[in-house]
Design a protein around this motif. Structure first.
Motif, PDB file in Angstrom:
ATOM      1  N   ALA A  42      49.993  35.848  44.516  1.00  8.72           N
ATOM      2  CA  ALA A  42      48.561  35.884  44.220  1.00  8.72           C
ATOM      3  C   ALA A  42      47.901  37.070  44.905  1.00  8.72           C
ATOM      4  CB  ALA A  42      47.913  34.579  44.660  1.00  8.72           C
ATOM      5  N   ARG A  45      48.655  40.206  42.911  1.00 14.74           N
ATOM      6  CA  ARG A  45      47.842  40.276  41.684  1.00 14.74           C
ATOM      7  C   ARG A  45      46.418  40.695  41.987  1.00 14.74           C
ATOM      8  NH1 ARG A  45      50.689  35.457  40.418  1.00 14.74           N
ATOM      9  NH2 ARG A  45      48.903  34.191  41.092  1.00 14.74           N
ATOM     10  N   ASP A 171      47.182  29.438  43.576  1.00 13.93           N
ATOM     11  CA  ASP A 171      46.120  30.423  43.352  1.00 13.93           C
ATOM     12  C   ASP A 171      44.849  29.689  42.940  1.00 13.93           C
ATOM     13  OD1 ASP A 171      44.487  32.539  42.886  1.00 13.93           O
ATOM     14  OD2 ASP A 171      45.799  33.563  41.465  1.00 13.93           O
TER      15      ASP A 171
END
Length: 245
Positions: A42, A45, A171
């Motif tokens: 996460a 990203r 997430d």
């Protein structure tokens, strides 16, 4: 009023510990294991592959906090992600926490949530994760909780602690959802000043570069009181009051 002291190792792949202490430094609850690691996938990203605590989706920032609210489990906080004991909402006050706030990390949670069959705590998006039963015990010492001080301290002496499950697909956002402040309180004077200071400083926080922000928000707020530190130096024993915990 109780206070919370969190100690985290330099290597966030391992757990730290959390305690509630009394005014005299005596331990009210804990120590309990606590994870302060961000989920790597996460974080990547979100553009923070190094999991810098000063950026969203990074590891839990060190520094000082204040309990803003204690929230019930359920509702918008599924037990599968947040546990079934409730949540402690921490607002940043000083140290790394205040610098991270300037970059949008307006609050974080102390939360429960999923653990593996062997009891391993899973990484979050920068929150502090505890075992559900331990969090329930901690919450019983806090009562309503508002105004309780919390210090998050790095401790290089921590070793041989339990490993953290680095990536479980977690997430839930950073900052996490907070129903009482749907805009993350971004318009308050304190956060306006922080945001302006951060922009003026041209932050390179992924490498923890120096940042110029108003000292009133940062300096002198990251260190725990002497009694709290003494409690740790003395293995959590009360400092002379004669009270037993």
């Amino acid at each position: 009023m109780p206070a919370l002291i969190v100690k985290l190792p330099a290597d966030r792949n391992f757990c730290g510990e959390i305690r509630a202490i009394a005014d005299d430094g005596g331990v009210l609850a804990g120590p309990f294991p606590v994870a302060g690691r961000a989920a790597g996938a996460a974080a990547a990203r979100a553009g923070n592959p190094e999991r810098s605590p000063l950026l969203p989706y990074g590891d839990t920032p060190l520094g000082s906090y204040r309990v803003a609210a204690v929230l019930a489990a359920g509702g918008g906080y599924p037990p599968a992600h947040y546990g079934d004991a409730g949540l402690i909402v921490l607002d940043p006050r000083g140290g790394e926490a205040a610098l991270a706030e300037a970059n949008g990390r307006f609050h974080l949670f102390i939360q429960g949530g999923p653990v593996r069959a062997d009891g391993q705590l899973a990484a979050t998006n920068g929150a502090l994760r505890m075992h559900n039963a331990d969090l329930a015990a901690l919450l019983r010492t806090l009562g309503p909780g508002q105004g309780v001080e919390c210090w998050c301290i790095g401790d290089a002496a921590l070793h041989e602690t339990a490993p953290v499950l680095a990536d479980s697909g977690y997430d839930q956002g950073d900052p996490p959802p907070r129903p009482s402040e749907p805009t993350s309180n971004a318009g308050t004077p304190r956060r306006n000043v922080l945001a302006a200071g951060a922009a003026a400083a041209t932050l390179h926080v992924a490498r923890a570069a120096a940042v110029t922000l108003p000292g009133m928000f940062i300096a002198m707020e990251a260190a725990p009181p002497a009694l709290a530190q003494a409690a740790y130096d003395n293995n959590g024993q009360p400092s002379g009051s004669g009270r037993a915990y």
